[in-house]
Write a protein that holds these residues in place. Structure first.
Motif, PDB file in Angstrom:
ATOM      1  N   VAL A   1      54.870  38.865  54.855  1.00 16.89           N
ATOM      2  CA  VAL A   1      54.015  37.718  54.529  1.00 16.89           C
ATOM      3  C   VAL A   1      52.562  38.042  54.873  1.00 16.89           C
ATOM      4  O   VAL A   1      51.638  37.795  54.094  1.00 16.89           O
ATOM      5  N   GLU A   2      52.381  38.628  56.052  1.00 18.70           N
ATOM      6  CA  GLU A   2      51.038  39.009  56.510  1.00 18.70           C
ATOM      7  C   GLU A   2      50.405  40.003  55.532  1.00 18.70           C
ATOM      8  O   GLU A   2      49.224  39.905  55.200  1.00 18.70           O
ATOM      9  N   ALA A   3      51.223  40.974  55.080  1.00 20.70           N
ATOM     10  CA  ALA A   3      50.724  41.994  54.148  1.00 20.70           C
ATOM     11  C   ALA A   3      50.259  41.348  52.834  1.00 20.70           C
ATOM     12  O   ALA A   3      49.223  41.731  52.275  1.00 20.70           O
ATOM     13  N   ILE A   4      51.019  40.342  52.364  1.00 20.16           N
ATOM     14  CA  ILE A   4      50.654  39.658  51.115  1.00 20.16           C
ATOM     15  C   ILE A   4      49.298  38.962  51.280  1.00 20.16           C
ATOM     16  O   ILE A   4      48.393  39.115  50.456  1.00 20.16           O
ATOM     17  N   VAL A   5      49.153  38.215  52.358  1.00 21.52           N
ATOM     18  CA  VAL A   5      47.916  37.460  52.576  1.00 21.52           C
ATOM     19  C   VAL A   5      46.725  38.408  52.749  1.00 21.52           C
ATOM     20  O   VAL A   5      45.642  38.171  52.224  1.00 21.52           O
TER      21      VAL A   5
ATOM     22  N   ARG B   1      46.211  38.934  39.046  1.00 21.41           N
ATOM     23  CA  ARG B   1      45.859  38.942  40.474  1.00 21.41           C
ATOM     24  C   ARG B   1      47.137  39.034  41.323  1.00 21.41           C
ATOM     25  O   ARG B   1      47.190  39.734  42.331  1.00 21.41           O
ATOM     26  N   ARG B   2      48.163  38.302  40.937  1.00 20.13           N
ATOM     27  CA  ARG B   2      49.428  38.319  41.692  1.00 20.13           C
ATOM     28  C   ARG B   2      50.069  39.707  41.649  1.00 20.13           C
ATOM     29  O   ARG B   2      50.634  40.174  42.632  1.00 20.13           O
ATOM     30  N   ARG B   3      49.973  40.358  40.476  1.00 15.51           N
ATOM     31  CA  ARG B   3      50.522  41.722  40.357  1.00 15.51           C
ATOM     32  C   ARG B   3      49.780  42.674  41.295  1.00 15.51           C
ATOM     33  O   ARG B   3      50.379  43.513  41.963  1.00 15.51           O
ATOM     34  N   ARG B   4      48.453  42.530  41.324  1.00 14.76           N
ATOM     35  CA  ARG B   4      47.632  43.376  42.201  1.00 14.76           C
ATOM     36  C   ARG B   4      48.010  43.166  43.685  1.00 14.76           C
ATOM     37  O   ARG B   4      48.150  44.110  44.453  1.00 14.76           O
ATOM     38  N   ILE B   5      48.193  41.912  44.069  1.00 16.10           N
ATOM     39  CA  ILE B   5      48.537  41.578  45.476  1.00 16.10           C
ATOM     40  C   ILE B   5      49.905  42.161  45.831  1.00 16.10           C
ATOM     41  O   ILE B   5      50.090  42.737  46.910  1.00 16.10           O
ATOM     42  N   ALA B   6      50.873  42.022  44.906  1.00 17.01           N
ATOM     43  CA  ALA B   6      52.223  42.545  45.150  1.00 17.01           C
ATOM     44  C   ALA B   6      52.175  44.060  45.345  1.00 17.01           C
ATOM     45  O   ALA B   6      52.782  44.606  46.274  1.00 17.01           O
ATOM     46  N   LYS B   7      51.390  44.714  44.476  1.00 23.07           N
ATOM     47  CA  LYS B   7      51.275  46.173  44.577  1.00 23.07           C
ATOM     48  C   LYS B   7      50.593  46.573  45.887  1.00 23.07           C
ATOM     49  O   LYS B   7      51.023  47.478  46.597  1.00 23.07           O
ATOM     50  N   GLY B   8      49.526  45.868  46.237  1.00 19.08           N
ATOM     51  CA  GLY B   8      48.761  46.192  47.449  1.00 19.08           C
ATOM     52  C   GLY B   8      49.527  45.949  48.737  1.00 19.08           C
ATOM     53  O   GLY B   8      49.270  46.589  49.760  1.00 19.08           O
ATOM     54  N   SER B   9      50.480  45.004  48.693  1.00 22.64           N
ATOM     55  CA  SER B   9      51.218  44.663  49.912  1.00 22.64           C
ATOM     56  C   SER B   9      52.597  45.311  49.978  1.00 22.64           C
ATOM     57  O   SER B   9      53.349  45.108  50.944  1.00 22.64           O
ATOM     58  N   GLY B  10      52.950  46.063  48.917  1.00 19.07           N
ATOM     59  CA  GLY B  10      54.267  46.715  48.900  1.00 19.07           C
ATOM     60  C   GLY B  10      55.406  45.717  48.747  1.00 19.07           C
ATOM     61  O   GLY B  10      56.515  45.942  49.224  1.00 19.07           O
ATOM     62  N   THR B  11      55.116  44.585  48.067  1.00 15.65           N
ATOM     63  CA  THR B  11      56.157  43.557  47.850  1.00 15.65           C
ATOM     64  C   THR B  11      56.318  43.351  46.341  1.00 15.65           C
ATOM     65  O   THR B  11      55.739  44.085  45.535  1.00 15.65           O
ATOM     66  N   THR B  12      57.079  42.321  45.969  1.00 11.27           N
ATOM     67  CA  THR B  12      57.287  42.032  44.546  1.00 11.27           C
ATOM     68  C   THR B  12      56.496  40.790  44.145  1.00 11.27           C
ATOM     69  O   THR B  12      56.075  40.004  45.004  1.00 11.27           O
ATOM     70  N   ILE B  13      56.316  40.598  42.826  1.00  6.56           N
ATOM     71  CA  ILE B  13      55.620  39.400  42.332  1.00  6.56           C
ATOM     72  C   ILE B  13      56.401  38.149  42.757  1.00  6.56           C
ATOM     73  O   ILE B  13      55.820  37.124  43.096  1.00  6.56           O
TER      74      ILE B  13
END
Length: 451
Positions: free
Chosen positions: A375-379, A397-409
């Protein structure tokens, strides 16, 4: 948590009787049979179980229970009171000498965690009672013990008194007390030698130290994981040294918990502290009434409040609450609140303290603290504008955040939805409370877990 199996069995048994408007002798008899089995399986001493069952049965069948408006709840109240009494009734605090320094002797078998507990007790005294302890390395037979205590002392920035392993423990203890008087330290905590099992030589040496330094407190460190053996060890040490208190270690492990319930009843030695983890601050004063309440699924609100008071910044909590009321709560605030929750310890332990959490469909909940890291990584993958205004988060933007945080959309979408739900819920709750004219105290601003 400790007592997990026992807690589950007892809670299931008590649920059957809780809502009953009328309780028969047969109901009580069946409940007592289940309670008896649960306690024996948890490794509670057989004699202790027998006395406990007899006492509960007698009180549960008493006139005031049978004729009360809610006999089912009254029976549970009796079980809670008797369980509390069995574990000591009320909290037993560490001794304070009328004239400094207060001398505490730490005793126990090897492997129980005595040296670590020595440092934990010192840390607790300094943090919670503003005391200045001197740690004493008097285990001259296990060279690693002296090094270990010195390492822990450095970690805590606390003085450790040592004369190496060629001086007798009695002399070390004597000189340590003289040093504490010189330095105006108000506690001397002596880490004594242990053995793999109780033997005459060990007891003789401990007896000599006791005679020489006349300690105000002799704390026996016992490993809760050893179950009934922990009670036998307590009996042996108590018989030789008149132990004044026990510290149960590894009470956070997969233990059946019988030692905590049996030690006070068998040896009449109060449990003063419980080790709840490996960290140096993972030591809690033992409150029998709170532990009984947790075992029976009634939560432990007092401990939860104390954790919050220790770890939560009051001013920040008020600011967060104000932001929630005005819907001005951002992801930056969310991260700050997340840090405060994390500082209170493992989430599962916090849930154990919340009344009714196990009943609200969360009985088998296993909280993964790594989820908070995700969660912290996403934020942290959001831009400042996105944290302030989540409404701008479109698909790319959501795709970019998922990629940057190592999570999924899907993870990102779930968090955004829960964030909005939490804001709405908190707006309603703070509105209701303001309507009732209730003054809100220091708290966590109503944090809702993001999973």
């Amino acid at each position: 948590m400790a007592f997990e199996g026992l807690a589950a069995r007892l809670q299931d048994t008590l649920t059957k009787i809780r809502g009953k408007g009328k309780v028969s002798e047969q109901d009580v008899k069946e409940m007592m049979r289940e309670v008896r089995l649960a306690l024996l399986e948890a490794d509670v001493n057989f004699k202790v179980v027998k006395q406990f069952i007899a006492s509960v049965r007698e009180k549960a069948l008493g006139q005031e229970v049978m004729k009360s408006l809610t006999p089912g709840q009254q029976v549970i109240k009796v079980v809670n009171e008797e369980l509390t009494e069995l574990m000591g009734g009320e909290q037993s605090k560490i001794a304070v000498a009328s004239k400094s320094p207060t001398v505490v002797m730490m005793v126990g078998l090897q492997g129980a965690g005595k040296t670590t507990t020595t440092a934990k007790v010192a840390n607790h005294l300094r943090k919670k009672h503003n005391r200045s302890p001197l740690l004493v390395a008097a285990d001259v037979y296990r060279p690693a013990a002296i090094n270990q205590l010195e390492t822990l002392g450095k970690q805590l920035n606390m003085p450790v008194f040592s004369l190496g392993d060629q001086v007798s423990p009695v002399e070390i203890a004597k000189q340590a007390i003289a040093k504490a008087k010189e330095e105006h330290q108000d506690y001397v905590i002596i880490d004594t030698a242990g053995r793999l099992h109780v033997d005459e030589e060990l007891m003789e040496e401990l007896g000599q130290i006791k005679t020489e330094v006349n300690p105000d407190e002799i704390l026996l460190v016992v490993d809760a994981m050893t179950g009934q053996d922990a009670v036998n060890v307590a009996e042996s040490f108590n018989g030789q040294l008149d132990v004044t208190g026990a510290v149960l270690t590894k009470l956070d492990g997969d233990t059946r918990g019988g030692a905590a319930i049996s030690i006070k009843a068998v040896t009449d030695t109060p449990i003063k502290f419980a080790g709840m983890g490996e960290k140096i601050d993972a030591l809690e004063p033992f409150h029998p009434e709170r532990m009984a309440s947790r075992i029976l699924g009634m939560g432990d609100v007092m401990s939860l409040i104390e954790k919050a008071q220790t770890n939560v910044d009051e001013e920040k909590a008020r600011e967060l609450e104000k932001k929630m009321r005005t819907m001005d709560f951002t992801f930056d605030d969310f991260l700050e609140q997340l840090d405060q929750v994390k500082s209170m310890g493992p989430l599962e332990d916090l849930f154990d303290m919340m009344p009714g959490m196990k009943k609200k469909g969360m009985k088998d909940l296993k909280v993964d603290d790594k989820q908070l890291v995700r969660v912290e990584a996403i934020v942290k993958s959001m831009t400042p504008k996105e944290k302030r205004e989540p409404s701008v988060l479109n698909g790319s933007r959501r795709r970019r955040i998922a990629k940057g945080s190592g999570t999924t959309i899907q993870d990102v979408n779930r968090l955004l939805k829960q964030f909005e739900d939490m804001k709405k819920m908190m707006k309603q709750m703070t509105g209701m409370q303001a309507g009732k004219g209730k003054k809100r105290g220091k708290g966590l601003g109503g944090f809702k877990m993001p999973f």
